[in-house]
Design a protein around this motif. Structure first.
Motif, short mmCIF file in Angstrom:
data_model
loop_
_atom_site.label_atom_id
_atom_site.label_comp_id
_atom_site.label_asym_id
_atom_site.label_seq_id
_atom_site.Cartn_x
_atom_site.Cartn_y
_atom_site.Cartn_z
N PHE A 101 0.81 -1.26 -0.03
CA PHE A 101 -0.08 0.07 0.08
C PHE A 101 1.02 1.27 0.03
CE2 PHE A 101 -1.86 3.42 2.62
CZ PHE A 101 -3.13 3.63 1.97
N LEU A 102 1.71 1.34 1.08
CA LEU A 102 2.85 2.61 1.15
C LEU A 102 3.39 2.62 -0.33
CD1 LEU A 102 3.58 4.69 2.89
CD2 LEU A 102 5.50 3.06 3.53
N LEU A 103 3.98 1.79 -0.86
CA LEU A 103 4.81 2.00 -1.92
C LEU A 103 4.13 2.67 -3.20
CD1 LEU A 103 7.68 1.86 -3.54
CD2 LEU A 103 7.02 -0.58 -4.01
N SER A 104 2.82 1.94 -3.14
CA SER A 104 1.94 2.31 -4.35
C SER A 104 1.22 3.83 -4.18
CB SER A 104 0.60 1.35 -4.38
OG SER A 104 -0.28 1.71 -5.58
N VAL A 105 0.97 4.14 -2.94
CA VAL A 105 0.66 5.56 -2.67
C VAL A 105 1.84 6.64 -3.00
CG1 VAL A 105 -0.18 7.09 -0.98
CG2 VAL A 105 -1.25 4.76 -0.95
N LEU A 106 3.11 6.19 -2.52
CA LEU A 106 4.25 7.29 -2.75
C LEU A 106 4.44 7.27 -4.28
CD1 LEU A 106 6.50 6.01 0.34
CD2 LEU A 106 5.00 8.06 0.06
N VAL A 107 4.27 6.34 -4.98
CA VAL A 107 4.46 6.27 -6.19
C VAL A 107 3.57 7.22 -7.30
CG1 VAL A 107 4.85 5.11 -8.59
CG2 VAL A 107 5.89 4.27 -6.37
N PHE A 108 2.01 6.85 -6.87
CA PHE A 108 1.00 7.18 -7.71
C PHE A 108 0.44 8.63 -7.13
CE2 PHE A 108 1.68 2.96 -8.89
CZ PHE A 108 1.89 3.00 -10.39
N MET A 109 0.67 8.98 -5.98
CA MET A 109 -0.26 9.97 -5.35
C MET A 109 0.56 11.29 -5.12
SD MET A 109 -3.14 8.78 -2.88
CE MET A 109 -3.87 10.54 -3.02
N ASP A 110 0.08 12.30 -5.03
CA ASP A 110 0.54 13.66 -4.68
C ASP A 110 0.41 13.69 -3.14
OD1 ASP A 110 1.59 14.52 -7.23
OD2 ASP A 110 -0.40 15.56 -7.58
N LEU A 111 1.45 14.13 -2.15
CA LEU A 111 1.26 13.85 -0.91
C LEU A 111 0.82 15.27 -0.35
CD1 LEU A 111 4.16 11.71 0.12
CD2 LEU A 111 1.72 11.13 -0.16
N THR A 112 -0.66 15.37 -0.08
CA THR A 112 -1.16 16.55 0.56
C THR A 112 -0.65 16.51 2.02
OG1 THR A 112 -3.31 15.83 0.73
CG2 THR A 112 -2.77 16.85 -1.26
#
Length: 219
Positions: free
Chosen positions: A53-64
């Motif tokens: 989950f974490l790797l996918s979120v860090l790759v594909f999301m802009d961190l607000t």
């Protein structure tokens, strides 16, 4: 892409986490008739779901700021779960830390401001929670965190239910064009699907509190 990335990472990471669980003593030993397994089985498998989950979120999301707060709270929940799977912590301590993790997310802007009015005859479609929004949101996060934890009693149950729930939210978010939530739910779905082959009956590894509380927290 977010779903596949999380699934592949969880699929590869689970055997590694399984070996790690044996080394650190995160093992469920059958001590009573309530347990279905007849030999020691490692828990803490939720760490593999979290990594995917974490790797996918860090790759594909802009961190607000909201996303950073939610991820920080998730890290707290996962660390709590790891210690609980190894040392079996007390309920009061876990409850307090869960409230702290929920507050981290809430104070970063993840707040329920309004509720749909259950009275269909009322002209007011929504209730504005006002000052109650923060305590209500903390209560909601902690409640769902523990709800998923409580259903983690059979092989594949909590992981399967969480996969179905996240897939449902994924479809809804795509239907209303909510990109960030769609990526989040795709990553969570992928993590569950990658771990599920190892968790189906007879389970080779349990997700433990590391996984069940993390899944509840994100949902």
């Amino acid at each position: 892409a977010a779903l596949v990335t999380a699934m592949v990472v969880a699929l590869i990471a689970t055997p590694v986490v399984k070996s790690l669980a044996f080394k650190v003593g995160a093992v469920d030993v059958p001590k009573d008739n309530r347990r279905m397994h007849d030999h020691p089985i490692p828990r803490m498998g939720g760490l593999a779901i979290f990594l995917g989950f974490l790797l996918s979120v860090l790759v594909f999301m802009d961190l607000t700021d909201q996303m950073r707060g939610m991820l920080l709270g998730a890290v707290i929940i996962v660390i709590l779960g790891i210690f609980d799977d190894i040392y079996s912590l007390g309920a009061k301590l876990k409850f307090l830390i869960q409230i702290g993790a929920a507050l981290v997310a809430v104070l970063s802007g993840n707040v329920i401001d309004t509720l749909s009015n259950p009275n269909v005859f009322s002209q007011d479609l929504y209730w504005d929670l006002g000052v109650l929004s923060i305590p209500f949101t903390v209560l909601w996060i902690v409640a769902i965190t523990n709800a998923v934890n409580l259903i983690d009693g059979l092989d594949g149950l909590a992981c399967g239910v969480s996969a179905i729930s996240s897939m449902t939210l994924l479809v809804i978010s795509l239907a209303i064009s909510d990109g960030p939530v769609a990526i989040l739910m795709a990553a969570l779905t992928g993590g569950c699907l990658g771990f599920l082959p190892y968790n189906m009956n007879p389970a080779k590894i349990f997700m433990g509190d590391t996984g069940s509380t993390f899944l509840g927290y994100i949902l």
